[in-house]
Design a protein around this motif. Structure first.
Motif, PDB file in Angstrom:
ATOM      1  N   PHE A  54       0.825  -1.204   0.000  1.00  0.00           N
ATOM      2  CA  PHE A  54       0.000   0.000   0.000  1.00  0.00           C
ATOM      3  C   PHE A  54       0.862   1.258   0.000  1.00  0.00           C
ATOM      4  O   PHE A  54       0.548   2.236  -0.694  1.00  0.00           O
ATOM      5  CB  PHE A  54      -0.942   0.015   1.203  1.00  0.00           C
ATOM      6  N   ARG A  55       1.940   1.263   0.763  1.00  0.00           N
ATOM      7  CA  ARG A  55       2.833   2.426   0.795  1.00  0.00           C
ATOM      8  C   ARG A  55       3.393   2.736  -0.593  1.00  0.00           C
ATOM      9  O   ARG A  55       3.673   3.891  -0.913  1.00  0.00           O
ATOM     10  CB  ARG A  55       3.999   2.176   1.746  1.00  0.00           C
ATOM     11  N   SER A  56       3.562   1.719  -1.422  1.00  0.00           N
ATOM     12  CA  SER A  56       4.196   1.900  -2.726  1.00  0.00           C
ATOM     13  C   SER A  56       3.234   2.419  -3.793  1.00  0.00           C
ATOM     14  O   SER A  56       3.661   2.751  -4.897  1.00  0.00           O
ATOM     15  CB  SER A  56       4.795   0.569  -3.203  1.00  0.00           C
ATOM     16  N   LEU A  57       1.944   2.486  -3.479  1.00  0.00           N
ATOM     17  CA  LEU A  57       0.947   2.774  -4.508  1.00  0.00           C
ATOM     18  C   LEU A  57       0.982   4.232  -4.956  1.00  0.00           C
ATOM     19  O   LEU A  57       1.299   5.136  -4.190  1.00  0.00           O
ATOM     20  CB  LEU A  57      -0.452   2.435  -3.999  1.00  0.00           C
ATOM     21  N   HIS A  58       0.627   4.429  -6.224  1.00  0.00           N
ATOM     22  CA  HIS A  58       0.497   5.758  -6.807  1.00  0.00           C
ATOM     23  C   HIS A  58      -0.986   6.041  -7.025  1.00  0.00           C
ATOM     24  O   HIS A  58      -1.819   5.132  -7.030  1.00  0.00           O
ATOM     25  CB  HIS A  58       1.257   5.830  -8.128  1.00  0.00           C
ATOM     26  N   PHE A  59      -1.299   7.319  -7.216  1.00  0.00           N
ATOM     27  CA  PHE A  59      -2.693   7.728  -7.361  1.00  0.00           C
ATOM     28  C   PHE A  59      -2.849   8.645  -8.568  1.00  0.00           C
ATOM     29  O   PHE A  59      -1.994   9.491  -8.840  1.00  0.00           O
ATOM     30  CB  PHE A  59      -3.176   8.447  -6.097  1.00  0.00           C
ATOM     31  N   ALA A  60      -3.942   8.471  -9.295  1.00  0.00           N
ATOM     32  CA  ALA A  60      -4.254   9.304 -10.447  1.00  0.00           C
ATOM     33  C   ALA A  60      -5.739   9.650 -10.392  1.00  0.00           C
ATOM     34  O   ALA A  60      -6.528   8.990  -9.708  1.00  0.00           O
ATOM     35  CB  ALA A  60      -3.917   8.581 -11.753  1.00  0.00           C
ATOM     36  N   MET A  61      -6.117  10.706 -11.124  1.00  0.00           N
ATOM     37  CA  MET A  61      -7.497  11.182 -11.129  1.00  0.00           C
ATOM     38  C   MET A  61      -8.118  10.986 -12.509  1.00  0.00           C
ATOM     39  O   MET A  61      -7.483  11.283 -13.527  1.00  0.00           O
ATOM     40  CB  MET A  61      -7.537  12.663 -10.771  1.00  0.00           C
ATOM     41  N   GLU A  62      -9.337  10.487 -12.535  1.00  0.00           N
ATOM     42  CA  GLU A  62     -10.135  10.439 -13.757  1.00  0.00           C
ATOM     43  C   GLU A  62     -11.133  11.590 -13.683  1.00  0.00           C
ATOM     44  O   GLU A  62     -12.142  11.517 -12.968  1.00  0.00           O
ATOM     45  CB  GLU A  62     -10.856   9.099 -13.877  1.00  0.00           C
ATOM     46  N   MET A  63     -10.847  12.673 -14.396  1.00  0.00           N
ATOM     47  CA  MET A  63     -11.655  13.887 -14.280  1.00  0.00           C
ATOM     48  C   MET A  63     -12.988  13.773 -15.017  1.00  0.00           C
ATOM     49  O   MET A  63     -13.929  14.504 -14.710  1.00  0.00           O
ATOM     50  CB  MET A  63     -10.879  15.096 -14.822  1.00  0.00           C
ATOM     51  N   LYS A  64     -13.097  12.872 -15.989  1.00  0.00           N
ATOM     52  CA  LYS A  64     -14.313  12.744 -16.788  1.00  0.00           C
ATOM     53  C   LYS A  64     -15.056  11.446 -16.488  1.00  0.00           C
ATOM     54  O   LYS A  64     -15.798  10.930 -17.326  1.00  0.00           O
ATOM     55  CB  LYS A  64     -13.983  12.840 -18.269  1.00  0.00           C
ATOM     56  N   GLY A  65     -14.872  10.924 -15.285  1.00  0.00           N
ATOM     57  CA  GLY A  65     -15.569   9.701 -14.912  1.00  0.00           C
ATOM     58  C   GLY A  65     -17.062   9.947 -14.731  1.00  0.00           C
ATOM     59  O   GLY A  65     -17.520  11.096 -14.668  1.00  0.00           O
ATOM     60  N   PRO A  66     -17.865   8.877 -14.648  1.00  0.00           N
ATOM     61  CA  PRO A  66     -19.315   9.017 -14.505  1.00  0.00           C
ATOM     62  C   PRO A  66     -19.683   9.773 -13.241  1.00  0.00           C
ATOM     63  O   PRO A  66     -19.060   9.605 -12.191  1.00  0.00           O
ATOM     64  CB  PRO A  66     -19.814   7.567 -14.469  1.00  0.00           C
ATOM     65  N   ALA A  67     -20.722  10.619 -13.350  1.00  0.00           N
ATOM     66  CA  ALA A  67     -21.120  11.463 -12.227  1.00  0.00           C
ATOM     67  C   ALA A  67     -22.537  11.175 -11.747  1.00  0.00           C
ATOM     68  O   ALA A  67     -22.934  11.669 -10.693  1.00  0.00           O
ATOM     69  CB  ALA A  67     -21.009  12.938 -12.625  1.00  0.00           C
ATOM     70  N   TYR A  68     -23.305  10.378 -12.496  1.00  0.00           N
ATOM     71  CA  TYR A  68     -24.708  10.181 -12.164  1.00  0.00           C
ATOM     72  C   TYR A  68     -24.944   8.846 -11.457  1.00  0.00           C
ATOM     73  O   TYR A  68     -24.206   7.883 -11.629  1.00  0.00           O
ATOM     74  CB  TYR A  68     -25.567  10.213 -13.431  1.00  0.00           C
ATOM     75  N   VAL A  69     -26.028   8.827 -10.678  1.00  0.00           N
ATOM     76  CA  VAL A  69     -26.598   7.577 -10.192  1.00  0.00           C
ATOM     77  C   VAL A  69     -27.640   7.161 -11.223  1.00  0.00           C
ATOM     78  O   VAL A  69     -28.573   7.921 -11.510  1.00  0.00           O
ATOM     79  CB  VAL A  69     -27.259   7.748  -8.817  1.00  0.00           C
ATOM     80  N   TYR A  70     -27.474   5.978 -11.809  1.00  0.00           N
ATOM     81  CA  TYR A  70     -28.431   5.510 -12.807  1.00  0.00           C
ATOM     82  C   TYR A  70     -29.445   4.578 -12.139  1.00  0.00           C
ATOM     83  O   TYR A  70     -29.082   3.694 -11.359  1.00  0.00           O
ATOM     84  CB  TYR A  70     -27.707   4.790 -13.939  1.00  0.00           C
ATOM     85  N   GLY A  71     -30.710   4.820 -12.459  1.00  0.00           N
ATOM     86  CA  GLY A  71     -31.776   3.994 -11.914  1.00  0.00           C
ATOM     87  C   GLY A  71     -32.515   3.271 -13.018  1.00  0.00           C
ATOM     88  O   GLY A  71     -32.713   3.813 -14.107  1.00  0.00           O
TER      89      GLY A  71
END
Length: 244
Positions: free
Chosen positions: A93-110
């Protein structure tokens, strides 16, 4: 959440991030004669630099990361569960890197199912590669429950076609509201579970596998998550083990 269909794009993101971070990560790669503690300290500096480059979201990730490390590096039911899959789970876990997906899904789909009634699918929180091991990357959805508490509902018809917006809904991770320390810790533990093979693969489908994996993490780590989220001392995390 772990998926395979987006592997090529994800690996490109990972490669790009690692190239950007190469200068700071070289302290680990090119210093084989240094002591373990020195390498670990420099690795922490490198991760801190990567997260600071993400701005305010990076601060949020850094806080949750420290809370997860606080859980994993001490003897408790949660750390023991992860160590069954990998004795070095903390260092992974200490070795992990992090990235952001800025255009990922934003809605709750029903969608309304004739047998099961109304079904809801929340936007995914994070993704990684199953059994990725050391130096894997966790991709966080900027529009998901790691950073957001609510989301607009989009109602679909049985064919998956959009009908109409349906108001807002609280995003949840297990029993925790989105954008809370408990939710963020649980999300990172979930992804660690994929990275070390503690959890089976899941995806963003309607089959509920991702939800079941999150529930499994919560079953083993609920007490430790709550203690770490409220900045309780390490002793209090141990003391809560009997309640898991």
């Amino acid at each position: 959440m772990c998926v395979t269909g987006w592997r090529k794009r994800y690996q490109f993101l990972v490669l790009r991030q690692r190239l950007i971070a190469a200068a700071v990560l070289s302290c680990v790669v090119f210093a084989p004669t240094q002591s373990y503690s020195e390498c670990t300290a420099k690795q922490e500096e490198c991760v801190a630099l990567e997260l600071s480059a993400l701005g305010k979201p990076g601060d949020t990730i850094a806080r949750a990361r420290e809370q997860v490390i606080d859980i994993l590096q001490h003897g408790n039911a949660c750390s023991a569960w992860f160590q069954e899959a990998d004795p070095d789970a903390t260092e992974v876990f200490r070795s992990l890197h992090f990235a952001m997906e800025m255009k990922g899904p934003a809605y709750v789909y029903g969608i309304r199912d004739n047998e099961r009634g109304q079904l809801l699918k929340h936007p995914w929180a994070a993704r990684t590669i199953e059994n990725g091991g050391l130096n894997s990357t966790i991709l966080l959805n900027a529009n998901g429950p790691f950073f957001n508490r609510t989301s607009e509902i989009m109602q679909l018809d049985p064919r998956g076609m959009l009908l109409q917006p349906g108001g807002n809904r609280l995003l949840v991770v297990s029993s925790y509201a989105g954008n809370t320390p408990e939710a963020q810790i649980t999300i990172l533990l979930h992804e660690l579970g994929h990275i070390i093979g503690r959890l089976p693969a899941d995806d963003n489908s309607w089959d509920g596998r991702s939800f079941r994996n999150t529930s499994e993490v919560s079953r083993h780590c609920k007490s430790e998550t709550r203690a770490a989220a409220h900045n309780g001392p390490i002793g209090s995390i141990k003391a809560h083990n009997s309640g898991v």
